[in-house]
Design an enzyme around this catalytic site. Structure first.
Site, PDB file in Angstrom:
ATOM      1  N   ASP A 138      -4.053  -6.091 -12.418  1.00 31.29           N
ATOM      2  CA  ASP A 138      -4.535  -5.823 -13.773  1.00 31.29           C
ATOM      3  C   ASP A 138      -5.042  -7.129 -14.382  1.00 31.29           C
ATOM      4  O   ASP A 138      -4.409  -8.176 -14.227  1.00 31.29           O
ATOM      5  CB  ASP A 138      -3.400  -5.239 -14.619  1.00 31.29           C
ATOM      6  N   ILE A 139      -6.170  -7.072 -15.068  1.00 29.15           N
ATOM      7  CA  ILE A 139      -6.731  -8.295 -15.680  1.00 29.15           C
ATOM      8  C   ILE A 139      -6.004  -8.685 -16.966  1.00 29.15           C
ATOM      9  O   ILE A 139      -6.192  -9.783 -17.472  1.00 29.15           O
ATOM     10  CB  ILE A 139      -8.251  -8.174 -15.941  1.00 29.15           C
ATOM     11  N   ASN A 193      -0.311   6.736 -17.945  1.00 29.98           N
ATOM     12  CA  ASN A 193      -0.588   7.169 -19.307  1.00 29.98           C
ATOM     13  C   ASN A 193      -1.588   8.324 -19.300  1.00 29.98           C
ATOM     14  O   ASN A 193      -2.449   8.389 -18.434  1.00 29.98           O
ATOM     15  CB  ASN A 193      -1.167   6.004 -20.124  1.00 29.98           C
ATOM     16  N   VAL A 231      -8.765   3.469 -19.890  1.00 28.55           N
ATOM     17  CA  VAL A 231      -9.787   3.777 -18.893  1.00 28.55           C
ATOM     18  C   VAL A 231      -9.528   5.212 -18.437  1.00 28.55           C
ATOM     19  O   VAL A 231      -8.436   5.522 -17.956  1.00 28.55           O
ATOM     20  CB  VAL A 231      -9.743   2.817 -17.687  1.00 28.55           C
ATOM     21  N   HIS A 279      -4.758   6.476 -13.253  1.00 30.02           N
ATOM     22  CA  HIS A 279      -4.251   5.306 -12.546  1.00 30.02           C
ATOM     23  C   HIS A 279      -2.768   5.112 -12.822  1.00 30.02           C
ATOM     24  O   HIS A 279      -2.266   5.467 -13.877  1.00 30.02           O
ATOM     25  CB  HIS A 279      -5.023   4.035 -12.927  1.00 30.02           C
ATOM     26  N   HIS A 305       0.247   2.301 -13.200  1.00 29.89           N
ATOM     27  CA  HIS A 305       0.584   0.904 -13.440  1.00 29.89           C
ATOM     28  C   HIS A 305       1.865   0.630 -12.670  1.00 29.89           C
ATOM     29  O   HIS A 305       2.848   1.353 -12.832  1.00 29.89           O
ATOM     30  CB  HIS A 305       0.871   0.650 -14.927  1.00 29.89           C
TER      31      HIS A 305
END
Length: 121
Positions: free
Chosen positions: A30-31, A87, A96, A100, A102
């Site tokens: 993750d950025i 989420n 986004v 996905h 996390h």
């Protein structure tokens, strides 16, 4: 449906620090990490949210969790603990709209999360 940043990562149009890839999924750092280890695990097929899952995608979602388990083992934090979060929707923190996971680890993770952001209705 408009292309997301994750589509661009899958298509190698923008760079990402990829830590795992197979024919169904991709995992990358993750950025904006929220823990010392913060990976995103995405399916290569775009599914906007959990609400958009089709019954025949059950195996794909299970695969994402298997990837999370395997990465935790490989990175050595499977025994000390980690959190996997998905989420669904803006109020849950989804930014986004490409489903996905996390994967967070590397520090004690409190519960409940985001208590400092809770507001009374």
């Amino acid at each position: 449906m408009a292309e997301t940043i994750f589509d661009k990562i899958i298509n190698r149009e923008i760079p990402a620090d990829i830590v795992y890839e197979d024919d169904q999924s991709l995992a990358f750092k993750d950025i904006n990490p929220q823990a010392p280890v913060h990976l995103l695990i995405i399916p290569k097929v775009r599914i906007a949210t959990i609400n958009d899952l089709k019954d025949d995608q059950e195996t794909l979602i299970g695969h994402l969790f298997t990837v999370a388990r395997d990465l935790a083992r490989e990175m050595g934090f499977d025994e000390s603990g980690y959190r996997v979060v998905m989420n669904c929707g803006e109020q849950a923190g989804q930014t986004v709209f490409h489903l996905h996971l996390h994967l967070l680890a590397g520090k004690p993770l409190g519960w409940p999360p985001y208590t400092d952001r809770m507001k009374q209705a």
